[in-house]
Design a protein around this motif. Structure first.
Motif, PDB file in Angstrom:
ATOM      1  N   ILE A  27       9.379   1.864  10.310  1.00  0.00           N
ATOM      2  CA  ILE A  27       8.834   2.349   9.046  1.00  0.00           C
ATOM      3  C   ILE A  27       9.953   2.223   8.017  1.00  0.00           C
ATOM      4  N   VAL A  28       9.685   1.528   6.939  1.00  0.00           N
ATOM      5  CA  VAL A  28      10.678   1.314   5.902  1.00  0.00           C
ATOM      6  C   VAL A  28      10.186   1.991   4.627  1.00  0.00           C
ATOM      7  N   ASP A  29      11.068   2.727   3.986  1.00  0.00           N
ATOM      8  CA  ASP A  29      10.719   3.342   2.714  1.00  0.00           C
ATOM      9  C   ASP A  29      10.616   2.224   1.688  1.00  0.00           C
ATOM     10  N   ARG A  30       9.367   1.853   1.315  1.00  0.00           N
ATOM     11  CA  ARG A  30       9.170   0.707   0.432  1.00  0.00           C
ATOM     12  C   ARG A  30       9.725   0.935  -0.953  1.00  0.00           C
TER      13      ARG A  30
ATOM     14  N   LYS B   8      -5.806   8.881   2.577  1.00  0.00           N
ATOM     15  CA  LYS B   8      -6.034   8.280   1.272  1.00  0.00           C
ATOM     16  C   LYS B   8      -4.970   7.210   1.042  1.00  0.00           C
ATOM     17  N   TYR B   9      -5.410   6.070   0.495  1.00  0.00           N
ATOM     18  CA  TYR B   9      -4.508   4.939   0.355  1.00  0.00           C
ATOM     19  C   TYR B   9      -4.657   4.291  -1.011  1.00  0.00           C
TER      20      TYR B   9
ATOM     21  N   PHE C 223       0.832  -1.196   0.000  1.00  0.00           N
ATOM     22  CA  PHE C 223       0.000   0.000   0.000  1.00  0.00           C
ATOM     23  C   PHE C 223       0.866   1.246   0.000  1.00  0.00           C
ATOM     24  N   GLY C 224       0.238   2.363  -0.281  1.00  0.00           N
ATOM     25  CA  GLY C 224       0.847   3.675  -0.149  1.00  0.00           C
ATOM     26  C   GLY C 224      -0.150   4.581   0.545  1.00  0.00           C
ATOM     27  N   ALA C 225       0.342   5.472   1.408  1.00  0.00           N
ATOM     28  CA  ALA C 225      -0.517   6.395   2.152  1.00  0.00           C
ATOM     29  C   ALA C 225      -0.255   7.816   1.680  1.00  0.00           C
TER      30      ALA C 225
ATOM     31  N   GLU D  92       4.303  10.343  -1.025  1.00  0.00           N
ATOM     32  CA  GLU D  92       3.821   9.271  -0.158  1.00  0.00           C
ATOM     33  C   GLU D  92       4.257   9.534   1.274  1.00  0.00           C
ATOM     34  N   ILE D  93       3.374   9.261   2.209  1.00  0.00           N
ATOM     35  CA  ILE D  93       3.679   9.428   3.631  1.00  0.00           C
ATOM     36  C   ILE D  93       4.414   8.176   4.090  1.00  0.00           C
ATOM     37  N   ILE D  94       5.653   8.368   4.517  1.00  0.00           N
ATOM     38  CA  ILE D  94       6.467   7.218   4.908  1.00  0.00           C
ATOM     39  C   ILE D  94       7.067   7.374   6.300  1.00  0.00           C
ATOM     40  N   SER D  95       6.783   8.485   6.987  1.00  0.00           N
ATOM     41  CA  SER D  95       7.349   8.675   8.322  1.00  0.00           C
ATOM     42  C   SER D  95       6.239   8.719   9.368  1.00  0.00           C
TER      43      SER D  95
END
Length: 184
Positions: free
Chosen positions: A176-179, A35-36, A8-10, A23-26
């Motif tokens: 949290i890992v930056d995918r 929103k996803y 997923f991405g947020a 993308e929210i990653i932190s």
């Protein structure tokens, strides 16, 4: 839950989601996510005897009465899953017995598992006469799968036991890992 079957991405806004940018990653920015983009890698029918390996859909939590009302959902990927629950330019038919009956006590993880089960035709039936958005797909499934899941051996993503009180809450012991840097 993130893994080979689900990703997923947020995002904060619909424009960012559609462009898949910012993308929210932190953890510091996670409170802004509403929103996803959800990616389920589950083979599903897209026509008689024709499968697609991945379905991508959007989820928007910014709606009146959420979480009592189900979030806004829509399909992003093409072709559209060939099922009574999916239709072009329409929300995913999550089902009132799934969301409304639970009075908003549904996590996004549970929603993902529910959609995964719908893609695999592995859900409780809605009774005789139900046709949803695709009566032809229902007839095909009945004739070829006789009410069974497309893949009866599929193991769905699992929610952590602590969410249900099965095991002690481990606290915020996660990373949290930056995918974008992960090779799938």
């Amino acid at each position: 839950m993130r893994g080979p079957m689900f990703d997923f991405g947020a995002y904060r806004g619909r424009g960012d989601l559609e462009a898949e940018r910012n993308e929210i990653i932190s953890v510091d920015n996670s409170g802004w996510a509403s929103k996803y983009v959800m990616r389920l890698r589950i083979p599903t029918l897209v026509g008689p005897g024709t499968f697609r390996d991945e379905t991508v859909f959007g989820v928007d939590l910014d709606r009146a009465d959420y979480p009592l009302a189900e979030p806004v959902t829509w399909l992003i990927s093409e072709p559209i899953p060939w099922s009574p629950h999916f239709q072009r330019s329409s929300p995913i038919c999550i089902g009132s017995e799934f969301w409304l009956a639970r009075k908003g006590h549904v996590t996004l993880g549970e929603l993902i598992i529910h959609v995964a089960m719908m893609l695999n035709w592995d859900e409780k039936g809605r009774g005789p006469g139900y046709v949803g958005w695709n009566e032809e797909a229902i007839k095909y499934h009945a004739d070829h799968y006789h009410g069974r899941a497309l893949n009866p051996d599929l193991v769905y993503p699992a929610l952590p036991g602590w969410l249900y009180g099965d095991t002690p809450d481990p606290g915020p012991d996660f990373e949290i890992v930056d995918r974008r840097s992960i090779e799938w």
